[in-house]
Write a protein that holds these residues in place. Structure first.
Motif, short mmCIF file in Angstrom:
data_model
loop_
_atom_site.label_atom_id
_atom_site.label_comp_id
_atom_site.label_asym_id
_atom_site.label_seq_id
_atom_site.Cartn_x
_atom_site.Cartn_y
_atom_site.Cartn_z
N ILE A 93 0.89 -1.12 0.13
CA ILE A 93 -0.01 0.00 -0.05
C ILE A 93 0.86 1.32 0.06
CG2 ILE A 93 -1.58 1.35 1.35
CD1 ILE A 93 -2.88 -1.06 2.10
N GLY A 94 1.78 1.23 0.74
CA GLY A 94 2.89 2.56 0.59
C GLY A 94 3.35 2.64 -0.44
N LEU A 95 3.90 1.58 -1.22
CA LEU A 95 4.59 1.69 -2.39
C LEU A 95 3.61 2.47 -3.64
CD1 LEU A 95 6.68 -1.51 -2.74
CD2 LEU A 95 7.64 0.95 -2.34
N PRO A 117 4.56 -7.33 -7.71
CA PRO A 117 5.74 -8.17 -7.45
C PRO A 117 6.65 -8.00 -6.26
CG PRO A 117 6.07 -6.78 -9.43
CD PRO A 117 4.46 -6.71 -8.78
N LEU A 118 6.75 -6.37 -5.69
CA LEU A 118 7.51 -6.18 -4.64
C LEU A 118 6.75 -6.53 -3.56
CD1 LEU A 118 8.69 -2.52 -5.61
CD2 LEU A 118 10.34 -4.52 -5.53
N ALA A 119 5.47 -6.41 -3.48
CA ALA A 119 4.84 -7.10 -2.09
C ALA A 119 5.00 -8.50 -2.13
CB ALA A 119 3.34 -6.56 -2.31
N THR A 120 4.84 -9.14 -3.18
CA THR A 120 4.95 -10.73 -3.31
C THR A 120 6.32 -10.98 -2.72
OG1 THR A 120 3.51 -10.96 -5.01
CG2 THR A 120 5.04 -12.77 -4.66
N LEU A 121 7.25 -10.31 -3.13
CA LEU A 121 8.65 -10.55 -2.63
C LEU A 121 9.02 -9.98 -1.26
CD1 LEU A 121 11.49 -10.99 -4.00
CD2 LEU A 121 12.26 -8.85 -4.21
N VAL A 122 8.22 -9.25 -0.31
CA VAL A 122 8.18 -8.91 0.79
C VAL A 122 7.60 -9.98 1.68
CG1 VAL A 122 7.11 -7.45 2.60
CG2 VAL A 122 8.21 -6.48 0.52
N PHE A 123 6.32 -10.48 1.00
CA PHE A 123 5.87 -11.80 1.76
C PHE A 123 6.51 -13.12 1.97
CE2 PHE A 123 3.19 -15.81 1.01
CZ PHE A 123 2.60 -15.69 2.12
N LEU A 124 7.29 -13.20 0.72
CA LEU A 124 8.15 -14.39 0.70
C LEU A 124 9.49 -14.26 1.68
CD1 LEU A 124 8.21 -15.37 -3.15
CD2 LEU A 124 7.20 -16.48 -1.25
N GLY A 125 10.07 -12.87 1.56
CA GLY A 125 11.02 -12.60 2.40
C GLY A 125 10.70 -12.86 3.95
N ALA A 126 9.37 -12.41 4.32
CA ALA A 126 9.30 -12.32 5.40
C ALA A 126 9.37 -13.63 6.46
CB ALA A 126 7.63 -11.89 5.81
#
Length: 380
Positions: free
Chosen positions: A227-229, A239-248
């Motif tokens: 949402i911030g992006l 894709p950035l939010a998906t990357l954040v989800f996987l990285g979490a």
């Protein structure tokens, strides 16, 4: 002679040597786990994956699917989801790469123009000298860079080997976990076997709750940063939010890397001010995760105090790096649930303890025996 030694000193000495023995034993266990880390880490991750997938396998088995087939379906579906997410992220980044390259060139030109015409008033020759020095540094350190690349290639090979071992162990945990667990429990003395069996089941139930809470934290991270992006107007939001989800799912380093990618893209596409805003958003979400979400959600799911969760992550990071941070809280959750169960004088029949939905791992004040008794009354 003994009477000449004060009682307080005798008690202190007795406690001291016993404490030293316990610390030495713990050190030996930690050293052995570190020595066998190439095996211990994949097996531990396989146990976490089994806790994540076991409810789905159990549901399919309840629908009369053979356990082997249910395991195959869940594993293939899980790998398909993970592969689909990674493929989506890579595809989106690849399709947006030309635009990013163009914007990067524009940003570099703006930086170059600012260096020449801005308050620094650098000359074109100075900028070119700096670029030449950077190229010369790379050429002069080619051997060390090559060694680093070879080391990285070796690390990638170890990761692939660990992935194969993790997948192999996960298959056996899902397909025959009950038999493996029963075999291990048979090694416990008969007089305490029942209590240990119940404690192990409750420990695994706590592990399942931990995995679910971690997934919830990952979703909140991805939604918050996404949402911030989107508000800032950074491209490649999904894709950035998906990357954040996987990285979490990888403590500390995963969120830092995913957030770093978002900040770099904002720097290229939205100038320095946009990058600073995105950095503030990422730091805010990370602080929310570290100080509120993980202590409250994880602590509530596995019945641990928030302080214990924070200290466990910090201790695991110091002791064994990222792997230690990843496994510290699940280990603490399992030990907490198991020890709480062992301390109870009366335990139910192990067959009545649901390792996937046990109320002993839920956030209530009921004791494990009372929770299972309530469950039995509901069934009646």
């Amino acid at each position: 002679m003994t009477g000449l030694i004060p009682r307080g000193l005798r008690v202190g000495a007795a406690l001291a040597w016993r404490f030293i023995v316990v610390i030495a034993a713990l050190y030996a266990v930690v050293w052995l786990m570190g020595y066998l880390s190439a095996v211990v880490i994949p097996v531990s991750i396989a146990l976490l994956l089994s806790a994540l997938m076991a409810p789905a396998v159990a549901k399919l088995v309840a629908w009369r699917f053979p356990r082997g087939l249910a395991t195959g379906i869940v594993l293939i579906a899980g790998l398909a989801v993970l592969g689909g997410l990674l493929t989506f992220v890579i595809t989106q980044f690849s399709s947006g790469l030309p635009q990013l390259q163009q914007q990067l060139n524009n940003s570099l030109n703006q930086i170059k123009d600012w260096l020449i015409n801005g308050p620094l008033h650098l000359r074109q020759e100075q900028i070119q000298d700096f670029i030449n020095q950077a190229i010369g540094f790379i050429q002069n350190n080619q051997s060390s860079l090559t060694t680093t690349a070879l080391t990285t290639a070796g690390t990638i090979g170890e990761i692939l080997t660990g992935f194969v071992l993790t997948l192999f162990v996960t298959i056996f945990f899902l397909a025959g976990g009950d038999n493996i667990y029963s075999f291990l429990v048979r090694g416990v003395p008969a007089r305490v076997r029942r209590r240990v069996d119940v404690a192990g089941r409750r420990g695994f139930a706590s592990l399942v709750s931990y995995i679910r809470a971690t997934a919830a934290v990952a979703v909140v991270d991805a939604v918050g940063i996404g949402i911030g992006l989107w508000i800032v107007g950074v491209p490649l939001v999904i894709p950035l939010a998906t990357l954040v989800f996987l990285g979490a799912f990888i403590p500390i380093i995963g969120a830092v890397l995913a957030g770093g990618v978002a900040v770099l893209i904002a720097l290229v596409t939205k100038s320095f001010i946009g990058a600073v805003i995105v950095l503030a958003i990422v730091i805010g979400v990370m602080q929310l995760e570290s100080h509120i979400l993980q202590p409250l959600l994880l602590g509530r799911a596995v019945r641990l105090h928030p302080l214990a969760v924070v200290l466990a992550i910090a201790t695991g990071l110091v002791a064994a790096g990222i792997a230690g941070a990843l496994l510290a809280v699940p280990l603490l959750a399992v030990l907490n649930a198991g020890i709480r169960s062992l301390l109870h004088e009366h335990d139910p029949d192990p067959a009545t303890v649901d390792a996937l939905h046990s109320k002993a791992a839920q956030p209530n004040d009921a004791k494990p025996d009372e929770a299972d008794a309530e469950k039995d009354n509901e069934k009646k």
